[in-house]
Enzyme design. Structure first.
Site, PDB file in Angstrom:
ATOM      1  N   VAL C  77      47.061 -46.450   4.852  1.00 56.15           N
ATOM      2  CA  VAL C  77      46.828 -47.762   4.264  1.00 56.15           C
ATOM      3  C   VAL C  77      45.949 -47.569   3.035  1.00 56.15           C
ATOM      4  O   VAL C  77      44.896 -46.931   3.111  1.00 56.15           O
ATOM      5  CB  VAL C  77      46.103 -48.667   5.296  1.00 56.15           C
ATOM      6  CG1 VAL C  77      45.672 -49.976   4.650  1.00 56.15           C
ATOM      7  CG2 VAL C  77      47.004 -48.921   6.498  1.00 56.15           C
ATOM      8  N   CYS C  78      46.379 -48.096   1.905  1.00 58.32           N
ATOM      9  CA  CYS C  78      45.617 -47.921   0.658  1.00 58.32           C
ATOM     10  C   CYS C  78      44.253 -48.598   0.753  1.00 58.32           C
ATOM     11  O   CYS C  78      44.156 -49.797   1.070  1.00 58.32           O
ATOM     12  CB  CYS C  78      46.378 -48.497  -0.509  1.00 58.32           C
ATOM     13  SG  CYS C  78      45.354 -48.623  -1.989  1.00 58.32           S
ATOM     14  N   ILE C  79      43.215 -47.855   0.440  1.00 55.16           N
ATOM     15  CA  ILE C  79      41.856 -48.371   0.613  1.00 55.16           C
ATOM     16  C   ILE C  79      41.551 -49.552  -0.308  1.00 55.16           C
ATOM     17  O   ILE C  79      40.977 -50.556   0.124  1.00 55.16           O
ATOM     18  CB  ILE C  79      40.805 -47.242   0.447  1.00 55.16           C
ATOM     19  CG1 ILE C  79      39.423 -47.732   0.873  1.00 55.16           C
ATOM     20  CG2 ILE C  79      40.763 -46.705  -0.982  1.00 55.16           C
ATOM     21  CD1 ILE C  79      38.429 -46.612   1.100  1.00 55.16           C
ATOM     22  N   ALA C  82      43.429 -52.503   0.880  1.00 55.02           N
ATOM     23  CA  ALA C  82      42.921 -52.897   2.205  1.00 55.02           C
ATOM     24  C   ALA C  82      41.599 -53.643   2.092  1.00 55.02           C
ATOM     25  O   ALA C  82      41.371 -54.637   2.787  1.00 55.02           O
ATOM     26  CB  ALA C  82      42.757 -51.666   3.087  1.00 55.02           C
TER      27      ALA C  82
END
Lengths: 102, 130, 130
Positions: C77-79, C82
């Site tokens: 999941v892209c930080i 996110a």
């Protein structure tokens, strides 16, 4: 080099298919998925555009997406081959790159 | 915030194409697409950015989001050069359809035809669309 | 062949979340390697364990978690995406002083560099989105 273009929008709502046909080069393929499958249906106002592009491009439609929308495999144009998810994977493998024309 | 991937320096070089077909402020796609480009620049890959359809609106001059309260990321396109991201292409047909000329854009670009975009795309390994 | 999948839309809102899953499953069944599934834009919402879909509907988040467990998948999941949307793991919870975390089993939060790395390391990248 060949590209697999995926189109997931109805051509009656968005211009993804139109754009895809404009940039897809000889030897490439277009796979209709999700709402994109409406673009593959026979008897629509878009048939001419697809037929014209049919001699340089190959067309595929995702069967499960047709079925979900009440469309049979026979409802798509003759130039469109129906594939399942396995076939989708094979198409990705067979082409050098995939471009999702979102 | 992003880690610099040293292991890729001098390693595999692939050709990445970022395709932008969306207008800038109605949705976040354009802004987050630009974030990918900026992070990707640290990987020393070959990068081309294509603007077509409503994507050409992303690089229009004089964007000012102060009155809508969103981030004006259009200025960041001008900084791409510092990241060695210099290959920006705009589709001529999309510009014409929208009545946009090169003078209306805030970054230097190469204006090319749809067919040229098609051929260019074939030269790339990874095509990311937003 | 080594494939990576990018998913740009959230669960239930757009079929892309289903298509990406069905594609990934089919690729694994055919013996291909999935190097990474990268969740970007609203796609990060596929990584919250707090969804409660009706019993007669599919459980999109759990489905990914299970597939990850069975095939040792790397679900990233892209930080940046996110943080904007409130997808939080334990580290992020501590770092930003949040009162909870919600990352689902089998997912991890990491940088956009993971997307670029997926492009470099994979033979093919397939994007699913709106």
């Amino acid at each position: 080099m060949s590209i697999l273009h995926t189109v997931n929008k109805s051509p009656f709502e968005k211009n993804s298919l139109e754009t895809c046909l404009r940039i897809a080069m000889e030897g490439s393929s277009v796979l209709f998925i999700e709402d994109g499958v409406y673009g593959a249906v026979d008897g629509t106002s878009l048939n001419g555009k697809l037929s014209d592009a049919g001699n340089r491009l190959k067309f595929y439609a995702l069967g499960p997406d047709l079925k979900a929308r009440g469309l049979s495999e026979n409802s798509v144009m003759n130039c469109v081959e129906v594939v399942d998810y396995d076939g989708f994977v094979d198409l990705v493998v067979r082409h050098d790159a995939t471009y999702a024309c979102l | 915030m992003e880690e610099i991937p040293e292991e890729y320096e001098g390693g595999i070089v692939k050709k990445f194409m970022y395709v932008n077909r969306r207008a800038p402020h109605g949705t976040i796609y354009a802004q987050e697409s630009l974030e990918v480009v900026l992070v990707g620049a640290a990987f020393d890959q070959e990068v081309s950015i294509v603007f077509m359809d409503d994507g050409v609106y992303q690089i229009l001059k004089d964007q000012d989001t102060s009155a809508i309260g969103t981030k004006n990321f259009s200025k960041t396109f001008r900084a791409l050069e510092m990241y060695d991201v210099e290959k920006l292409y705009v589709e001529r047909e999309s510009m014409q359809a929208r009545g946009i000329s090169e003078d209306d854009l805030n970054v230097p670009v190469e204006v090319i035809t749809s067919e040229e975009i098609g051929r260019l795309m074939e030269q790339h390994d990874v095509i990311l669309s937003f | 062949m080594k494939l990576s999948v990018v998913l740009n839309e959230g669960p239930y809102q757009h079929q892309a979340a289903d298509t990406a899953y069905n594609f990934t499953r089919a690729a694994l069944a055919k013996g291909h390697e999935i190097f990474r599934v990268f969740f970007y834009h609203d796609g990060v919402n596929n990584g919250t364990r707090l969804t409660t879909p009706p019993q007669d509907d599919r459980d999109i988040v759990n489905r990914w978690s299970q597939l990850a467990e069975e095939h040792d998948l790397d679900l990233v999941v892209c930080i940046a995406a996110a943080q904007r949307r409130g997808i939080v793991d334990e580290d992020e919870q501590k770092r930003h002083g949040k009162d909870a975390n919600n990352i689902a089993k089998g997912f991890r939060i990491s940088g956009l560099g993971q997307l670029i790395e997926a492009g470099i390391q994979s033979d093919r990248v397939v994007v699913f989105g709106d």
